[in-house]
Scaffold this motif. Structure first.
Motif, mmCIF file in Angstrom:
data_model
loop_
_atom_site.group_PDB
_atom_site.id
_atom_site.type_symbol
_atom_site.label_atom_id
_atom_site.label_comp_id
_atom_site.label_asym_id
_atom_site.label_seq_id
_atom_site.Cartn_x
_atom_site.Cartn_y
_atom_site.Cartn_z
ATOM 1 N N UNK A 57 40.256 11.272 14.099
ATOM 2 C CA UNK A 57 41.652 11.764 15.022
ATOM 3 C C UNK A 57 43.109 11.605 14.110
ATOM 4 N N UNK A 58 42.904 10.453 13.285
ATOM 5 C CA UNK A 58 44.148 10.185 12.688
ATOM 6 C C UNK A 58 43.888 9.010 11.509
ATOM 7 N N UNK A 59 44.701 8.857 10.718
ATOM 8 C CA UNK A 59 44.839 7.759 9.839
ATOM 9 C C UNK A 59 45.082 6.522 10.284
ATOM 10 N N UNK A 60 44.755 5.355 9.635
ATOM 11 C CA UNK A 60 45.156 3.922 10.101
ATOM 12 C C UNK A 60 45.082 3.172 9.091
ATOM 13 N N UNK A 61 45.881 1.917 9.219
ATOM 14 C CA UNK A 61 45.861 0.669 8.088
ATOM 15 C C UNK A 61 44.710 0.123 8.330
ATOM 16 N N UNK A 117 44.302 21.534 9.517
ATOM 17 C CA UNK A 117 42.998 20.415 9.348
ATOM 18 C C UNK A 117 42.960 19.811 10.470
ATOM 19 N N UNK A 118 44.068 18.657 10.700
ATOM 20 C CA UNK A 118 44.157 17.727 11.600
ATOM 21 C C UNK A 118 44.225 18.342 12.974
ATOM 22 N N UNK A 119 45.248 19.184 13.220
ATOM 23 C CA UNK A 119 45.044 19.912 14.425
ATOM 24 C C UNK A 119 43.857 20.371 14.801
ATOM 25 N N UNK A 120 43.131 21.209 13.929
ATOM 26 C CA UNK A 120 41.813 21.799 14.262
ATOM 27 C C UNK A 120 40.741 20.695 14.818
ATOM 28 N N UNK A 121 40.934 19.572 14.419
ATOM 29 C CA UNK A 121 40.002 18.133 14.670
ATOM 30 C C UNK A 121 40.295 17.739 16.133
ATOM 31 N N UNK A 143 48.497 8.128 17.799
ATOM 32 C CA UNK A 143 47.661 8.523 16.654
ATOM 33 C C UNK A 143 48.626 8.796 15.399
ATOM 34 N N UNK A 144 48.315 8.387 14.378
ATOM 35 C CA UNK A 144 49.029 8.464 12.749
ATOM 36 C C UNK A 144 48.123 9.398 11.987
ATOM 37 N N UNK A 145 49.059 10.557 11.680
ATOM 38 C CA UNK A 145 48.816 11.269 10.442
ATOM 39 C C UNK A 145 49.412 11.309 9.072
ATOM 40 N N UNK A 146 48.838 10.623 8.168
ATOM 41 C CA UNK A 146 49.443 10.272 6.901
ATOM 42 C C UNK A 146 49.826 11.482 6.083
ATOM 43 N N UNK A 147 50.685 12.552 6.629
ATOM 44 C CA UNK A 147 50.789 13.822 5.790
ATOM 45 C C UNK A 147 51.978 13.439 4.764
ATOM 46 N N UNK A 148 51.881 13.921 3.652
ATOM 47 C CA UNK A 148 53.030 13.818 2.642
ATOM 48 C C UNK A 148 54.151 14.434 2.802
ATOM 49 N N UNK A 149 55.539 14.048 2.555
ATOM 50 C CA UNK A 149 56.717 14.658 2.983
ATOM 51 C C UNK A 149 56.958 15.774 2.065
ATOM 52 N N UNK A 150 56.760 17.141 2.273
ATOM 53 C CA UNK A 150 57.136 18.450 1.359
ATOM 54 C C UNK A 150 58.413 18.296 0.993
ATOM 55 N N UNK A 151 59.459 17.819 1.864
ATOM 56 C CA UNK A 151 60.971 17.836 1.405
ATOM 57 C C UNK A 151 61.244 16.964 0.154
ATOM 58 N N UNK A 152 60.501 16.004 -0.024
ATOM 59 C CA UNK A 152 60.532 14.901 -1.117
ATOM 60 C C UNK A 152 60.552 16.019 -2.409
ATOM 61 N N UNK A 153 59.413 17.163 -2.385
ATOM 62 C CA UNK A 153 59.160 17.819 -3.611
ATOM 63 C C UNK A 153 60.000 18.949 -3.659
ATOM 64 N N UNK A 154 60.509 19.549 -2.232
ATOM 65 C CA UNK A 154 61.366 20.719 -2.016
ATOM 66 C C UNK A 154 60.739 22.107 -2.678
ATOM 67 N N UNK A 155 59.409 22.289 -2.636
ATOM 68 C CA UNK A 155 59.094 23.571 -3.082
ATOM 69 C C UNK A 155 57.983 24.138 -1.972
ATOM 70 N N UNK A 156 57.875 25.423 -2.117
ATOM 71 C CA UNK A 156 56.845 26.181 -1.160
ATOM 72 C C UNK A 156 55.554 25.634 -1.174
#
Length: 225
Positions: free
Chosen positions: A33-37, A212-216, A187-200
């Motif tokens: 369901x989600x990531x965890x430390x 993928x996570x929503x589907x689960x 819940x926590x999903x550790x999804x990388x920040x796309x704005x930090x790279x700023x590309x499509x």
């Protein structure tokens, strides 16, 4: 002479062996369901750190679990499930919630995409918010949504204090938001920040991770009653 089994068969057997222990199966059920430390997992499962470390190591060797470094507090690591190692794994326990609220720090990309994906996939209402919301939704998030048949053209950013309700299931979709919010049953999903790279490409990668996570998660969430 001992038979030499095909590599894919050996790999599958390793997964079955790793899941054949209740503590390790409980870890995998949680990570579906989600990531965890490791600390969060240990507290939730009532497992001492040395025993948790042992089970996580075996799950990692079986290719089921991997670690990522927090984008917020770089001293922290998060455990995430490698879904490709499993087929058709569904959480055994339903989450009851009247609404799902996706939260990231800026509410400009990941949380907006997650809410749009959720609306398409589930009948449970959804919303999105930020801990430090931006002035507007990121243009590349709008473009990414459009490329996948979703629309964020009317989406606006909001602060979590103006959105969250006590009966919501909150899903933090970034490390910063998870670490900034007070401890809670979310819940926590550790999804990388796309704005930090700023590309499509970066935004599309984040979209696919979220999809993928929503589907689960969607099959496991039910409205009470």
């Amino acid at each position: 002479m001992e038979a030499e089994w095909p590599a894919d068969l050996v790999s599958r057997a390793r997964v079955h062996a790793a899941l054949g222990e209740p503590a390790r199966l409980a870890i995998v059920d949680r990570l579906v369901l989600g990531d965890a430390s490791p600390g969060e997992l240990g507290r939730e499962l009532g497992m001492p750190s040395n025993l948790l470390s042992h089970h996580v190591k075996l799950l990692g060797q079986a290719g089921l679990v991997e670690r990522s470094r927090s984008e917020g507090d770089a001293r922290r690591t998060y455990l995430r499930l490698r879904v490709a190692a499993l087929t058709g794994l569904v959480p055994s326990e339903a989450r009851l919630a009247n609404r799902v609220v996706f939260v990231c720090s800026r509410n400009s990309a990941r949380s907006q995409l997650a809410a749009a994906l959720w609306t398409k996939r589930s009948g449970v209402p959804s919303a999105s918010a930020g801990t430090r919301p931006a002035a507007a939704v990121h243009p590349l998030a709008v473009a990414t949504a459009e490329a996948h048949g979703l629309s964020l053209t009317r989406a606006r950013t909001h602060h979590i204090d103006d959105v969250a309700r006590p009966d919501d299931l909150v899903v933090a979709v970034c490390d910063n938001a998870h670490e900034e919010l007070p401890p809670a049953d979310r819940l926590h999903w550790s999804v990388s920040d796309p704005a930090a790279v700023d590309t499509l490409d970066a935004f599309d990668l984040a979209y696919r991770d979220l999809a993928d996570r929503v589907e689960r998660l969607a099959p496991a969430v039910r409205i009470p009653g």
